[in-house]
Write a protein that holds these residues in place. Structure first.
Motif, short mmCIF file in Angstrom:
data_model
loop_
_atom_site.label_atom_id
_atom_site.label_comp_id
_atom_site.label_asym_id
_atom_site.label_seq_id
_atom_site.Cartn_x
_atom_site.Cartn_y
_atom_site.Cartn_z
N GLU A 82 52.99 49.72 -19.46
CA GLU A 82 54.73 49.34 -19.40
C GLU A 82 55.07 48.82 -18.30
N LEU A 83 54.83 49.15 -17.24
CA LEU A 83 55.09 48.77 -15.79
C LEU A 83 55.12 47.26 -15.49
N PHE A 84 53.69 46.35 -16.02
CA PHE A 84 53.66 45.18 -15.62
C PHE A 84 52.98 45.10 -15.68
N THR A 85 53.22 43.44 -16.77
CA THR A 85 52.03 42.12 -17.66
C THR A 85 50.55 41.98 -17.10
N ASN A 86 50.32 41.12 -18.05
CA ASN A 86 49.32 40.67 -18.12
C ASN A 86 49.36 39.45 -16.58
N LYS A 87 50.47 38.42 -16.27
CA LYS A 87 51.03 37.77 -15.75
C LYS A 87 50.86 38.77 -14.03
N GLU A 88 50.32 39.91 -14.41
CA GLU A 88 50.64 40.76 -13.14
C GLU A 88 49.29 41.47 -12.18
N VAL A 89 49.24 41.51 -13.27
CA VAL A 89 47.69 42.62 -13.36
C VAL A 89 46.96 42.21 -14.47
N VAL A 90 45.61 42.23 -14.10
CA VAL A 90 44.45 42.32 -15.29
C VAL A 90 43.62 43.38 -15.57
N LEU A 91 43.83 43.47 -16.69
CA LEU A 91 43.26 45.33 -17.41
C LEU A 91 41.86 45.06 -17.76
N THR A 92 41.43 46.32 -17.71
CA THR A 92 39.80 46.18 -18.89
C THR A 92 39.97 47.84 -19.07
N SER A 93 39.18 48.12 -20.18
CA SER A 93 38.73 49.24 -21.21
C SER A 93 37.33 49.43 -21.05
N CYS A 94 36.32 48.58 -20.75
CA CYS A 94 34.83 48.85 -20.77
C CYS A 94 34.05 47.89 -20.48
N PRO A 95 32.52 48.47 -19.51
CA PRO A 95 32.34 47.87 -18.70
C PRO A 95 31.84 46.35 -18.70
N GLN A 96 31.68 46.28 -20.20
CA GLN A 96 30.85 44.71 -20.15
C GLN A 96 32.62 43.20 -20.45
N GLU A 97 33.45 43.87 -20.05
CA GLU A 97 35.36 43.40 -19.87
C GLU A 97 34.97 43.62 -18.83
N THR A 98 35.07 45.01 -17.77
CA THR A 98 34.88 44.16 -16.71
C THR A 98 34.45 43.65 -15.74
N VAL A 99 32.59 43.30 -15.71
CA VAL A 99 32.15 42.09 -15.66
C VAL A 99 32.41 40.74 -15.88
N GLU A 100 32.78 40.54 -17.16
CA GLU A 100 33.08 39.14 -17.35
C GLU A 100 34.22 39.16 -16.62
N LEU A 101 35.33 39.30 -16.66
CA LEU A 101 36.45 39.90 -15.52
C LEU A 101 36.35 39.18 -14.40
N VAL A 102 35.42 40.18 -13.78
CA VAL A 102 35.57 39.80 -12.32
C VAL A 102 34.97 38.42 -12.36
N THR A 103 33.56 38.15 -13.08
CA THR A 103 32.97 36.77 -13.54
C THR A 103 34.04 35.63 -12.99
N TYR A 104 34.96 36.30 -13.71
CA TYR A 104 35.29 35.01 -14.08
C TYR A 104 36.66 34.62 -13.34
N TYR A 105 37.31 35.64 -12.44
CA TYR A 105 37.89 35.92 -11.99
C TYR A 105 37.89 35.18 -10.69
N LEU A 106 36.05 35.98 -9.92
CA LEU A 106 36.28 34.91 -8.78
C LEU A 106 36.12 33.73 -8.17
N ASN A 107 35.55 33.35 -9.69
CA ASN A 107 35.64 32.23 -9.48
C ASN A 107 37.06 30.67 -9.88
N ARG A 108 37.98 31.81 -10.16
CA ARG A 108 39.57 31.38 -10.01
C ARG A 108 40.58 30.87 -8.28
#
Length: 326
Positions: free
Chosen positions: A263-289
């Motif tokens: 309700e407060l932030f968009t996906n251009k301001e914070v990246v969200l996750t709701s499961c373990p696999q998604e977290t690992v994928e997001l961390v791997t993706y953004y560490l290199n960008r």
């Protein structure tokens, strides 16, 4: 806005440097009383001659008998008492109501909107004052600032009561522990409660990941020095104070996908996750960008400065306080 002398009875840096400093920015004169000696507190009040007394949330010093002294002090020195109920809604019954019933404040600021009506039913005036960021403390990171940490988490365990925080940790932190993706952790309880962590979450956090207590005013430096900061949440319908402060530095944050954050932030301001696999994928993706992290972090800081500072929130609730004072 009329300016007042305000006596803030609290010794904790995260209260003094958030709410207290923001009140000072609005022109009020603030007296910080860190001693919990009844005699010294009364001498401070007699010397400073404040109009307003502010107490905050739960702390052992306040609840250890001081709450019961406040009605008498307020009557003797004609103080208008504001209690900021920072334990709502999770600990509303256990802590907030106890504080209100014993201290008998004139006005309550609550961090959960549903509690306003609860206090009003008790015959006490209340306003919604959510957590926010003090940009004077949480300065922005520099565009070329070196990142010392790949992933960071700042926050104590808070395992005394099972809340959404447990689920947030399950899908944010512990997938990284399981995959041995080093995460630097600051906060109280992580070493002491390792046996409980193993039992509850099935993982053991490597000792080399744990850095112990972090002073409040040093947390901004960790946020600015991290490529990714984990935004652990305590409830699905509330956002933590750290969330606003992390984003206020322009740090890149991966947080739990909750109703309140969406309700407060968009996906251009914070990246969200709701499961373990998604977290690992997001961390791997953004560490290199790094450029994308910088872009999202900059957007987050702009949103905080536009809509989520303590000065802005205080301007919204102050008219009620002033009308009751007068």
């Amino acid at each position: 806005m009329q300016k007042y002398k305000i006596f803030m009875l609290d010794h904790r840096s995260y209260c003094i440097n958030s709410l207290g400093d923001s009140l000072a920015q609005l022109g009020h004169k603030i007296y910080f009383q860190s001693s919990w000696s009844p005699q010294e507190v009364e001498k401070g009040i007699a010397y400073f001659k404040p109009k307003i007394l502010i107490t905050v949330g739960f702390n052992r010093k306040l609840f250890g008998g001081f709450l019961d002294l406040l009605p008498g002090l307020c009557h003797k020195y004609q103080l208008f008492h504001i209690y900021w109920a920072t334990e709502d809604l999770i600990n509303h019954t256990d802590w907030s109501l106890q504080a209100v019933q014993r201290a008998k404040p004139d006005l309550i600021w609550t961090i959960h909107p549903s509690c306003v009506a609860k206090y009003e039913k008790l015959g006490i005036s209340a306003s919604y004052l959510n957590f926010a960021c003090n940009p004077r403390v949480f300065l922005p990171k520099k565009s070329k600032q070196k990142k010392k940490y790949n992933i960071s988490l700042v926050g104590s365990t808070h395992f005394f009561k099972e809340t959404y925080r447990f689920e947030s940790l399950r899908h944010l932190l512990f997938p990284l522990v399981r995959e041995n993706i080093k995460t630097h952790i600051w906060g109280i309880g992580w070493r002491k409660q390792q046996s409980y962590i193993k039992k509850e979450f099935g993982e053991t956090i490597p000792d080399g990941w744990l850095h112990g207590h972090l002073a409040y005013k040093k947390s901004a430096g960790v946020y600015r020095s991290s490529k990714v900061v984990l935004g652990i949440q305590n409830a699905e319908d509330q956002v933590t104070q750290r969330t606003f402060e992390i984003l206020g530095t322009g740090a890149f944050m991966i947080a739990s996908r909750t109703k309140a954050i969406k309700e407060l932030f968009t996906n251009k301001e914070v990246v969200l996750t709701s499961c373990p696999q998604e977290t690992v994928e997001l961390v791997t993706y953004y560490l290199n960008r790094p450029d994308l992290r910088q872009y999202i972090g900059n957007n987050a800081r702009r949103k905080i400065l536009k809509s989520h500072t303590y000065v802005q929130r205080l301007r919204e609730v102050w008219p009620m306080a002033e009308s009751l004072l007068n």
